[in-house]
Design an enzyme around this catalytic site. Structure first.
Site, mmCIF file in Angstrom:
data_model
loop_
_atom_site.group_PDB
_atom_site.id
_atom_site.type_symbol
_atom_site.label_atom_id
_atom_site.label_comp_id
_atom_site.label_asym_id
_atom_site.label_seq_id
_atom_site.Cartn_x
_atom_site.Cartn_y
_atom_site.Cartn_z
ATOM 1 C CD GLU A 31 74.203 -44.795 -38.783
ATOM 2 O OE1 GLU A 31 73.082 -44.252 -38.723
ATOM 3 O OE2 GLU A 31 74.363 -46.037 -38.842
ATOM 4 C CG PHE A 88 71.810 -56.118 -47.552
ATOM 5 C CD1 PHE A 88 70.510 -55.620 -47.567
ATOM 6 C CD2 PHE A 88 72.471 -56.220 -46.334
ATOM 7 C CE1 PHE A 88 69.883 -55.248 -46.391
ATOM 8 C CE2 PHE A 88 71.849 -55.844 -45.159
ATOM 9 C CZ PHE A 88 70.548 -55.351 -45.180
ATOM 10 C CD GLN A 89 72.817 -52.530 -44.210
ATOM 11 O OE1 GLN A 89 73.905 -52.897 -43.792
ATOM 12 N NE2 GLN A 89 71.840 -52.131 -43.401
#
Lengths: 563, 205
Positions: free
Chosen positions: A51, A113-114
């Site tokens: 990214e 999560f994340q």
């Protein structure tokens, strides 16, 4: 009004904002958006390999084209990987639109999560950011974000959208106008201040213009030339301002700063009037603030009022865009000549040429850049990383036009070179784009070579390979008593790496091979990597030592010139 | 150090500036302002925020230590925040500035009367009373509050809470904003970024 999912709205809005390319990387929470992408064939998605690369590509795309660059990442690590790229754009005022997914609303704040609080993380490195909690907010939010990103002093914005907001449907209500009570950039420039500035210019005997990145972003090169010519004012630029004024012009005196030209630094330090245009009097440009040219008067033209008076007291502040202010200033100033002042700078330049490349059998990096300049006739777009090669690329290539040199100035982000150049090449498919890479920085983002192949970009990649983190080595040599720690690097075989990606590569080991290799690269229609095994211990000169004043600029010591 | 004051000493207020900011009443605005001050190294003496006379807008009163940064820079940096609509520096205005404090003081049957006498001199209200303590509520400028605190110190201060300064310019001049938003935009602005009420579907990805 039509009913749409949040994901459709996002893409519909981006399309209406004129977005043609998104640099992105998929992941769990942005799947609804990726699922919708095929419905918008007008938007080209470029799959990056990290990214950070996406953010730098959006940045390079924006700097090369003047348009907004868009990058996309998933939640958590996807979003945090964008951060370096967003901050790079922030420091250099580049319009980068970052779009991130986040966990579903029910999980926000529950450390799902994340999950990462990316709006919290990016508060201080974006012009503004948004967390969108309802699909019906999407059109206004994207319109506002794009408006903030592109107008005034450009800069990055971030829009964070939870997964279930992408999935939920609502009426699509496109706002024709943006209405932000807290955001009204001033473009015009105050008439009274412009008159006062003109008076100061008329009275000045040693005026100098320092042109910055803002001149490029407001597309004011012609207006700058007109002012400089009418009042015969010599022009120097900041590093990011390179290209704001044609370097072949008789009034051009290079750029100033830590590795700026000796005569540019002396001119800035001996002027009686500095006219700063679209620049921010940064420490790398101005040296030690308190000892910069005592007694100088400063006219500061900038679109961001907060820049005025931040580092130096200003005699005449003008808040506005260079594009609007410069012609009005030109109108008010008297035609003038400053022969003595120009002669003085010319003489300094004669005595301290700074850009002279000495005869040497070694492959000097300066020689490589100069040869590239000659071979490309000064027409290529150059994208650099950060360090010695960046300074040589700024010094020994001579730039004609705005947006010709693309480099991370403010944040100094190593690894910018390859993804930045990919973004620039995507924006300018017909242009000759050269990525000038450091051997250290290249390894920070070299995975993006895959994008060069995927997108079949005719990018020319030149690695300045000296087996060192050169700039750090230079500092250790000069300021840390040659105590070289953690700067020598065992480099991989860059040609084999290129080969592994299916990219052609040439290793250039002698001075005699430089020009032929560049010619070959230029003649080759596809991407190509040149691994220049440059002299290992060459330093960048001139130099304003860390913490010194511009008047303390030092030139290459004799023993180095004898090498 | 007198243990009863927990080391509390009134600060010198030589170069304090009062800045009033009209800000969007939105999630995260306080953080944006606070993080700006932290990042730029501007010292906040106090920051008070609450609703204003304008729907959707809050009024923030910030007391800045002028030695840490020129007030002009503080103002300009605040203006860079999109959610900040108007900034007024009241340093050179004739203002009314007030702060409220609650002081919980140790006392007993013997000395309670003395404390009540002190309170009445400062026109402080007694808002709670117990066998071994008393809560005084006082409104005034910082000097007055500091004065009362000093008088309470010998008795032992159990707890002290101050609101920070709020301020208004005397006369007709105001720090208000006369710019309503179009209704459609206002509706979205006032919910933008806020949590949705009610149960949301749970999904983990």
């Amino acid at each position: 009004m039509a009913r749409m999912t949040g994901a459709q709205m996002v893409l519909e809005c981006l399309q209406r904002e004129g977005v043609e390319v998104i640099f992105g990387y998929p992941g769990g929470v942005v799947l609804p958006l990726y699922d919708t992408l095929p419905q918008y064939p007008g938007i080209r998605h470029i799959l990056v390999r990290h990214e950070q690369g996406a953010a730098h590509m959006a940045d390079g795309y924006a700097r090369a084209s003047g348009r907004m660059g868009v990058c996309l990442g998933t939640s958590g690590p996807g979003a945090t990987n964008l951060v370096t790229g967003i901050c790079t754009a922030w420091m250099d005022s580049v319009p980068v639109f970052a779009l991130t997914g986040n966990v579903s609303r029910a999980l926000l704040g529950k450390d799902g999560f994340q999950e990462a609080d990316i709006t919290g993380i990016t508060h201080s490195i974006t012009k503004h950011n948004y967390l969108v909690m309802r699909p019906e907010e999407i059109p206004l939010t994207i319109r506002e974000a794009a408006h903030i990103c592109r107008t005034g002093r450009p800069g990055p914005v971030l829009v964070d959208i939870p997964k279930d907001v992408f999935q939920e449907s609502a009426e699509f209500d496109w706002p024709e106008r943006v209405h932000l009570r807290g955001y009204r950039p001033t473009y015009e420039g105050h008439a009274g201040m412009i008159r006062r500035a003109a008076e100061l210019i008329d009275q000045a005997r040693r005026p100098i213009i320092i042109a910055g990145h803002g001149v490029i972003w407001s597309d004011a090169q012609e207006e700058l030339v007109a002012l400089a010519e009418k009042a015969e004012i010599p022009v120097i630029t900041t590093f990011l301002g390179i290209g704001a004024f044609p370097e072949a012009h008789r009034l051009s005196y290079g750029w100033l700063g830590m590795h700026g030209m000796f005569y540019a630094n002396m001119a800035a330090d001996n002027a009686d009037l500095v006219i700063g245009v679209g620049m921010r009097f940064d420490d790398r440009a101005m040296g030690r603030f308190k000892d910069f040219n005592p007694g100088v008067k400063i006219i500061h033209i900038d679109i961001d009022p907060a820049e005025i008076g931040k580092n130096f007291p200003t005699a005449v502040p003008i808040v506005g865009s260079a594009k609007n202010v410069l012609p009005r200033l030109t109108e008010h100033v008297r035609e003038a000549k400053h022969p003595e002042w120009l002669q003085w700078i010319d003489q300094v330049r004669e005595e301290h040429p700074s850009l002279h490349i000495r005869e040497s059998r070694r492959m000097l990096p300066q020689y490589v850049v100069r040869t590239l300049y000659e071979e490309t006739e000064g027409n290529a777009t150059i994208v650099t990383g950060v360090g010695q090669h960046q300074m040589w690329a700024g010094q020994h290539y001579f730039y004609k036009r705005p947006r010709q040199l693309i480099s991370s100035g403010g944040l100094g982000t190593m690894g910018f070179e390859l993804p930045g150049a990919i973004g620039a090449q995507v924006a300018l498919p017909e242009a000759e784009v050269w990525a000038i890479c450091g051997d250290g920085g290249f390894q920070m983002t070299m995975q993006e070579l895959a994008v060069v192949v995927d997108e079949n970009l005719p990018l020319k990649i030149a690695i300045f390979n000296n087996g060192y983190l050169g700039m750090v080595r230079q500092w250790q040599q000069l300021f840390y008593d040659r105590n070289f720690v953690a700067v020598a690097m065992t480099q991989p075989d860059f040609c084999k790496i290129a080969d592994a990606y299916g990219i052609r590569a040439i290793r250039v080991e002698t001075k005699a091979e430089v020009a032929p290799a560049i010619r070959e690269a230029r003649a080759y229609p596809g991407p190509i990597l040149l691994d220049f095994m440059i002299d290992q211990e060459e330093n960048v000169w001139p130099m304003v030592p860390a913490g010194a004043a511009l008047s303390e600029t030092i030139e290459a010591p004799a023993e180095e010139l004898a090498r | 150090m007198n243990p009863s004051t927990n080391g509390y000493h009134p600060r010198k207020r030589a170069n304090h500036h009062t800045v009033v900011a009209i800000v969007e009443d939105k999630p995260g605005v306080l953080m944006r302002v606070a993080s700006l001050f932290r990042r730029r190294g501007f010292n906040i003496e106090s920051l008070t925020v609450g609703h204003s006379e304008m729907p959707g807008l809050s009024r923030m009163t910030i007391v800045v230590d002028g030695d840490s940064a020129p007030v002009e820079q503080v103002e300009k940096q605040l203006y860079k925040l999109i959610d900040v609509i108007k900034v007024s520096d009241l340093s050179n205005e004739d203002i009314v500035a007030r702060e409220l404090a609650m002081i919980k003081v140790r006392c007993n049957n013997v000395n309670r009367h003395e404390l009540l006498d002190i309170a009445s001199v400062f026109r402080a209200d007694v808002v709670d009373i117990a066998t071994n303590s008393i809560i005084l509520q006082v409104v005034g400028d910082e000097d007055k509050i500091d004065g009362l605190i000093k008088m309470c110190e010998p008795y032992g201060i159990r707890e002290l809470s101050r609101t920070g300064r709020i301020a208004m310019v005397r006369g007709t001049k105001t720090t208000t904003v006369h710019e309503p938003e179009p209704e459609r935009i206002a509706r979205i602005h006032q919910t933008q970024g806020r949590r949705v009420e009610g149960d949301l579907p749970f999904s983990s990805d």
